[in-house]
Motif scaffolding. Structure first.
Motif, short mmCIF file in Angstrom:
data_model
loop_
_atom_site.label_atom_id
_atom_site.label_comp_id
_atom_site.label_asym_id
_atom_site.label_seq_id
_atom_site.Cartn_x
_atom_site.Cartn_y
_atom_site.Cartn_z
N LEU A 163 0.83 -1.19 0.00
CA LEU A 163 0.00 0.00 0.00
C LEU A 163 0.87 1.25 0.00
O LEU A 163 2.07 1.19 0.27
N ASP A 164 0.22 2.38 -0.28
CA ASP A 164 0.96 3.65 -0.30
C ASP A 164 1.56 3.97 1.07
O ASP A 164 2.67 4.49 1.15
N ILE A 195 3.20 10.58 -1.84
CA ILE A 195 2.94 9.17 -2.20
C ILE A 195 1.52 8.87 -1.79
O ILE A 195 1.18 8.95 -0.62
N ARG A 196 0.69 8.51 -2.75
CA ARG A 196 -0.72 8.27 -2.46
C ARG A 196 -1.23 7.15 -3.35
O ARG A 196 -0.51 6.67 -4.24
N SER A 197 -2.45 6.75 -3.12
CA SER A 197 -3.05 5.67 -3.91
C SER A 197 -4.24 6.19 -4.69
O SER A 197 -4.91 7.13 -4.27
N ILE A 202 -0.51 2.88 -6.99
CA ILE A 202 0.22 3.77 -6.09
C ILE A 202 0.89 4.83 -6.95
O ILE A 202 1.53 4.52 -7.97
N TYR A 213 8.24 -2.57 -5.89
CA TYR A 213 8.53 -1.19 -5.53
C TYR A 213 9.95 -1.13 -4.95
O TYR A 213 10.22 -1.67 -3.88
#
Length: 276
Positions: A163-164, A195-197, A202, A213
């Motif tokens: 996840l982000d 950094i976001r989703s 992402i 990542y």
């Protein structure tokens, strides 16, 4: 007249004492004595033919349902074509941005010719911190990847996705541990990066990131590794690895090369007149 105490339970007694219906019991008894009537041949043939027709119909219906519709195929093809075109356009824009950035750096160097060495060194340090200059040096690489179940899209594997906030935890701790520059999948981060989703994807500065990542950080490898191990980020990575099956790999590198950030937003402050 004597009334049975369980007269209100007649139906229940019938079910427990005579579970087989009398009609079925009589038919079973006739069959056991060899008195069961024989079915005509034509009736058995009809049953076989009907079963075959129903089976073929079911197979045909299932095949038609599984076969992709023409409209669906066309829509998917159009979408894939548009995605490829947008990807090519993005790559072209990134290349143009990189060329423009190189021109800006050349002009800056030309403008600083003859300037004081202390000023030039100060600007170089500020460029590293702001992410406007490419840097190289030793550091660490932290790689995160979805669990094997999540990669296959198995039910109940939602918690196996990176996840982000997982990347946020890692990058923030690397900054706190003394990292001079940080990048994710080759995308340089700055103090203004986010950094976001967006759904399952992402984003870093609105640029989509693909698994695995890879977080690269330039700095003292020993200090960065110790900072990760001692902080809450280390416990977070252990939880991801041991509980959710997410791949976590941390290694030292003698030399890393991080590009300049493609995002440049100039912001400055100016003192008001009369304010001391």
């Amino acid at each position: 007249m004597t009334v049975r105490r369980d007269v209100s339970m007649t139906l229940l007694r019938e079910v427990t004492e005579r579970p087989l219906d009398p009609g079925y019991a009589e038919a079973a008894a006739r069959k056991a004595r060899g008195e069961a009537p024989m079915q005509p041949v034509w009736r058995r043939v009809v049953v076989v033919v009907l079963a075959a027709v129903l089976g073929m119909g079911s197979v045909w219906a299932a095949r038609e349902l599984r076969a992709p519709q023409e409209s669906t195929t066309q829509a998917r093809t159009l979408l894939m074509t548009e995605i490829a075109e947008r990807g090519e356009r993005r790559e072209a824009m990134l290349a143009d941005n990189a060329a423009t950035t190189a021109q800006i750096q050349t002009l800056q160097q030309q403008g600083l010719e003859g300037a004081d060495d202390a000023v030039v060194e100060r600007l170089a340090l500020l460029g590293v911190g702001a992410g406007t200059a490419a840097v190289s040096g030793p550091g660490v690489v932290v790689t995160l990847d979805d669990s094997a179940e999540a990669q296959e899209g198995l039910p109940g594997s939602e918690q196996g996705y990176v996840l982000d906030r997982d990347l946020q935890v890692v990058t923030n701790e690397l900054w706190s541990g003394g990292a001079e520059a940080v990048a994710i999948n080759g995308h340089r981060l700055t103090t203004l990066s986010a950094i976001r989703s967006a759904g399952r994807a992402i984003l870093a500065d609105l640029a989509p990131l693909a698994r695995p990542y890879v977080v690269e950080a330039i700095g003292d490898p020993t200090e960065l590794q110790e900072s990760l191990a001692r902080s809450s980020a280390g416990a977070h990575l252990a939880l991801l690895r041991d509980t959710y099956g997410i791949t976590v790999d941390i290694r030292r590198e003698d030399r890393l090369e991080l590009p300049a950030s493609p995002v440049r937003i100039l912001r400055y402050a100016q003192a008001l007149e009369g304010e001391g």
